[in-house]
Design a protein around this motif. Structure first.
Motif, PDB file in Angstrom:
ATOM      1  N   PRO A   1      -4.966  -3.710  44.309  1.00  0.00           N
ATOM      2  CA  PRO A   1      -4.312  -4.815  45.029  1.00  0.00           C
ATOM      3  C   PRO A   1      -4.809  -5.002  46.459  1.00  0.00           C
ATOM      4  CG  PRO A   1      -2.686  -3.496  43.883  1.00  0.00           C
ATOM      5  CD  PRO A   1      -3.984  -2.770  43.741  1.00  0.00           C
ATOM      6  N   ASN A   2      -5.256  -3.924  47.104  1.00  0.00           N
ATOM      7  CA  ASN A   2      -5.641  -4.025  48.511  1.00  0.00           C
ATOM      8  C   ASN A   2      -7.152  -3.994  48.721  1.00  0.00           C
ATOM      9  OD1 ASN A   2      -2.935  -1.905  48.636  1.00  0.00           O
ATOM     10  ND2 ASN A   2      -2.829  -3.972  49.472  1.00  0.00           N
ATOM     11  N   VAL A   3      -7.884  -4.315  47.647  1.00  0.00           N
ATOM     12  CA  VAL A   3      -9.334  -4.401  47.768  1.00  0.00           C
ATOM     13  C   VAL A   3      -9.736  -5.850  47.491  1.00  0.00           C
ATOM     14  CG1 VAL A   3     -11.553  -3.651  46.831  1.00  0.00           C
ATOM     15  CG2 VAL A   3      -9.706  -1.985  47.144  1.00  0.00           C
ATOM     16  N   TYR A   4     -10.445  -6.446  48.456  1.00  0.00           N
ATOM     17  CA  TYR A   4     -10.883  -7.841  48.311  1.00  0.00           C
ATOM     18  C   TYR A   4     -11.884  -7.955  47.155  1.00  0.00           C
ATOM     19  CZ  TYR A   4      -8.717  -9.252  52.708  1.00  0.00           C
ATOM     20  OH  TYR A   4      -7.811  -9.549  53.687  1.00  0.00           O
ATOM     21  N   PRO A   5     -12.048  -9.172  46.615  1.00  0.00           N
ATOM     22  CA  PRO A   5     -13.006  -9.357  45.516  1.00  0.00           C
ATOM     23  C   PRO A   5     -14.401  -8.846  45.855  1.00  0.00           C
ATOM     24  CG  PRO A   5     -11.686 -11.326  45.795  1.00  0.00           C
ATOM     25  CD  PRO A   5     -11.328 -10.409  46.924  1.00  0.00           C
ATOM     26  N   SER A   6     -14.787  -8.913  47.124  1.00  0.00           N
ATOM     27  CA  SER A   6     -16.109  -8.408  47.519  1.00  0.00           C
ATOM     28  C   SER A   6     -16.168  -6.891  47.547  1.00  0.00           C
ATOM     29  CB  SER A   6     -16.443  -8.925  48.912  1.00  0.00           C
ATOM     30  OG  SER A   6     -15.518  -8.374  49.829  1.00  0.00           O
ATOM     31  N   GLY A   7     -14.997  -6.227  47.471  1.00  0.00           N
ATOM     32  CA  GLY A   7     -14.953  -4.766  47.503  1.00  0.00           C
ATOM     33  C   GLY A   7     -14.422  -4.202  48.814  1.00  0.00           C
ATOM     34  N   THR A   8     -14.305  -5.041  49.821  1.00  0.00           N
ATOM     35  CA  THR A   8     -13.839  -4.566  51.123  1.00  0.00           C
ATOM     36  C   THR A   8     -12.398  -4.060  51.056  1.00  0.00           C
ATOM     37  OG1 THR A   8     -15.287  -6.094  52.273  1.00  0.00           O
ATOM     38  CG2 THR A   8     -13.449  -5.212  53.531  1.00  0.00           C
ATOM     39  N   VAL A   9     -12.188  -2.894  51.671  1.00  0.00           N
ATOM     40  CA  VAL A   9     -10.866  -2.287  51.641  1.00  0.00           C
ATOM     41  C   VAL A   9     -10.007  -2.852  52.771  1.00  0.00           C
ATOM     42  CG1 VAL A   9      -9.595  -0.121  51.814  1.00  0.00           C
ATOM     43  CG2 VAL A   9     -11.858  -0.169  50.750  1.00  0.00           C
TER      44      VAL A   9
END
Lengths: 593, 160
Positions: free
Chosen positions: B85-93
């Motif tokens: 839930p807290n990881v953006y689609p690009s993978g950024t935390v």
């Protein structure tokens, strides 16, 4: 009576002859530089070199008195050198350079070595830091100076004996994430940036490149839904722009921006889970009628030029409407297809300040006067000729101490000026280098002269030479450039590599050596490739014991506020209420000479 | 000529990590084309907590430090499309200690960062959604959420 009679009396014959024989460098020929050059010249310096990379613009002329109207678009460095000739009473040799002080090809470290003293008259942090480092490497005295409005400061820097420029942390310029600007503003400045750099450009600046925005977005945000919405909004604005020839363009703009876009944004519920929801303007029903009444009364036009007025929402809409109509006319009738924001262009300023305030209203942010918005949108750092003149005078005078026969660096003083009555000018002794300063307190520096044939040496050879020379234990690390590790205890892949094969091992780079056993301080060697054979000269330096490690122990970190030394609050040079030297003994009287 | 502070600190982080790092984690700088190590870009592995949905797998992240580190936090990324839930689609935390305007402090160490991310894996923060699918599933359809987490754990399962 000789021209230098008074100078001789003031400075003393011995000091004057030393100053006459000195070669100094002035970095920057702008607001402070123009004043400072005059002062240095009249103080009798024998040779002054001047670097500046700028050309003269109209807006310089109100305070940079060495420039005249006919000098506009010419090089600052050349023109200052030329225009002081009329009062070059002591036949000072002036050598101007047009270039960037950070250009290592044009101005390598050894070039700086010819000077007895360096004067900074710069306007940006990056160049100031750079020259500070050069001064540290060469152990050259440096006079730092700066002004903001009525405030100013000069700081003499005697490397490794007094505080350097980096010893006091400086505030870094603030940037805003795209999403804050485009979706969730919370401060007036967010709305101003949005109005100036997004809305205005989208509607009136033809040269706006959509691509730039895409790169920026990808770099800064990751919420795809959010990116989609932002992109769609930009495309819709592009469509809106094409309506500029239509008469109802102003109301189309208002409805699109302050009704439709806000409604769309409200649908993204997660954005507003922990934030107050923005409010829709509801232009047609609430404001259009009263606005039309206002527009029909020409006496209302005085509102447009009242910069200090705290406007009502209706008045802001009035300003917005009128500015759009005027800009629209410029596009349609005058064929101005690429209008750029300029704080002195009333139409653009009215548009941006009204647009920003309307957005502030939508997001429940305090409204600002046009005057306030002009300061922020115009990036105005007030520059005052008098402040520059006073600070330049102090810069020159404070440096003259250096040529006193009984000068000691501990007598050096930093000087602040301000508009406050009891603090017009205060001076304080400069402190010793900060133990926490990563530029001077925790690192020694020197220049390594290396001839190219020595690059056949392996990393291991280099390692052994350094260990032997400086008395490190076996366990050191070698780093180049931004953070390229060549060797440490855990990484010995390159031991057999030749230095020539390590791409970053080149002239004008810096090699950082750290003691992994924490006994000795860090060492930075400036790599200076020289002609000749078999030259490998490491500088003679005695390393100081390493200061306490900056990383706090984790268990002690429970108490957030005490440990982290690196966290020391930012100090602004020009903050009136908290001068950096607050804790030092401030002397009421100034003794410079 | 960059600020020394960033380089000195990164090498210090490397040294501290070598001396002491939590069990099951790894963190190493990436190798550059000319064979040196780039201390500004690290590969790290975060093991899922045992007895959790995330157990028995090690999740890869890249950690990127800017010139302004440690004034500014590093950027931590999982592979694109990572399910959390807290990881953006690009993978950024998306984590408060990695956010300059929230809880980042220059004293936060690499070890604290990776432990913070391990904690985040098992304890998502539903108030700070970064991707819709995992966040929606976590909030409304826990069975699907857990199934996806387990599938992902298999993908990054520890070699036995």
């Amino acid at each position: 009576m000789g021209k230098d009679t008074y100078l001789r009396k003031i400075l003393g014959p011995e000091r004057l002859s030393k100053i006459r024989a000195s070669k100094v460098l002035m970095v920057g020929a702008g607001g402070i530089g123009c004043e400072l050059l005059k002062d240095l010249l009249l103080s009798g310096f024998g040779e002054i070199h001047i670097i500046d990379l700028d050309t003269i613009t109209l807006s310089n002329l109100n305070r940079q008195f060495l420039f005249l109207k006919e000098d506009i678009d010419k090089l600052k460095s050349l023109i200052v050198a030329k225009n002081v000739q009329s009062f070059n009473y002591f036949d000072c040799k002036l050598i101007p350079y047009h270039g960037n002080v950070m250009d290592t090809k044009a101005f390598p470290l050894e070039w700086y070595n010819q000077f007895d003293y360096i004067y900074n008259a710069l306007d940006n942090l990056e160049a100031r830091r750079y020259v500070n480092k050069i001064a540290l490497f060469l152990r050259k005295p440096l006079m730092e100076s700066g002004t903001t409005g009525f405030d100013g400061q000069v700081q003499p820097i005697y490397p490794y004996e007094t505080e350097c420029f980096d010893c006091l942390e400086k505030a870094t310029p603030q940037t805003f994430p795209v999403c804050t600007i485009r979706s969730t503003p919370s401060k007036p400045v967010h709305c101003i940036v949005w109005a100036k750099e997004f809305l205005f450009q989208q509607l009136f600046s033809f040269s706006t490149l959509q691509e730039v925005l895409q790169d920026q977005l990808r770099g800064e945000t990751d919420d795809s839904e959010e990116i989609d919405r932002i992109n769609k909004e930009a495309n819709e604005l592009f469509a809106l722009k094409s309506l500029i020839s239509q008469e109802d363009f102003p109301s189309q703009v208002i409805r699109k921006i302050y009704d439709e876009d806000i409604e769309k944004s409200l649908r993204l519920e997660t954005l507003w889970k922990n934030r107050e929801k923005p409010q829709v303007l509801d232009f047609e029903n609430t404001y259009k009628g009263p606005l039309m009444d206002m527009l029909s009364d020409a006496s209302n036009e005085s509102i447009l030029s009242d910069d200090a007025r705290s406007c009502t929402l209706l008045e802001i809409l009035y300003i917005f409407w009128v500015s759009i109509v005027r800009l629209q006319k410029r596009v349609n009738e005058n064929q101005e297809l690429d209008i750029l924001f300029d704080k002195d262009d009333e139409d653009t300023l009215n548009f941006v300040s009204a647009a920003a305030n309307l957005r502030s209203h939508a997001f429940h942010i305090d409204l600002q006067t046009k005057f306030d918005i002009k300061q922020i949108a115009g990036n105005i750092i007030p520059a005052i000729a008098t402040t520059n003149a006073i600070i330049s005078g102090f810069s020159d005078l404070a440096s003259l101490n250096y040529w006193n026969s009984n000068f000691e660096t501990k007598h050096a003083k930093t000087t602040f000026i301000s508009i406050k009555e009891n603090k017009r000018a205060t001076s304080a002794a400069v402190g010793p280098p900060s133990k926490k300063c990563a530029s001077c307190g925790q690192v020694s520096r020197g220049i390594a002269n290396i001839s190219k044939d020595m690059l056949k040496m392996t990393v291991q050879d280099l390692l052994l030479k350094i260990i032997k020379k400086y008395g490190y234990g076996d366990d050191i690390s070698l780093l180049l450039g931004q953070g390229e590790l060549i060797y440490d205890y855990d990484f010995d892949d390159n031991l057999e590599s030749k230095l020539a094969d390590i791409k970053s091992f080149k002239s004008n780079e810096i090699l950082l050596i750290q003691d992994e056993e924490d006994n000795w301080e860090n060492l930075e060697l400036y790599l200076n490739f020289v002609d000749g054979d078999s030259i490998f000269d490491l500088p003679d330096l005695t390393l100081r014991p390493k200061p306490q490690v900056e990383l706090p122990k984790e268990d002690e970190d429970k108490n957030d506020d005490n440990g982290p030394e690196l966290e020391a609050g930012f100090i602004e040079i020009d903050d009136e209420d908290e001068p950096p030297a607050k804790k030092r003994k401030i002397q009421e009287e100034i003794e410079i000479l | 000529m960059s600020l020394s502070l960033c380089k000195v600190r990164l090498q210090e982080e490397r040294k501290q990590w070598r001396k002491d790092h939590p069990f099951g984690f790894y963190a190493r700088p990436k190798k550059t084309a000319d064979g040196t190590l780039d201390l500004t870009r690290w590969d790290a592995g975060i093991p899922g907590k045992s007895n959790s949905l995330w157990a028995e797998a090690t999740y890869p992240v890249t950690i990127t430090f800017s010139d302004e580190y440690p004034s500014k936090p590093p950027k931590v990324m999982f592979p694109p499309g990572f399910w959390h839930p807290n990881v953006y689609p690009s993978g950024t935390v998306c984590l408060s200690i990695l956010n300059e305007s929230q809880d980042w402090r220059p004293a936060i160490t690499l070890k604290q960062i990776v432990l913070g991310i391990q904690e985040l894996l098992t304890n998502p923060n539903p108030d700070s959604p970064a991707q819709e699918p995992a966040w929606k599933a976590f909030s409304k359809d826990r069975a699907t959420y857990e199934k996806k987490v387990k599938e992902q754990a298999k993908k990054y399962a520890n070699a036995t």
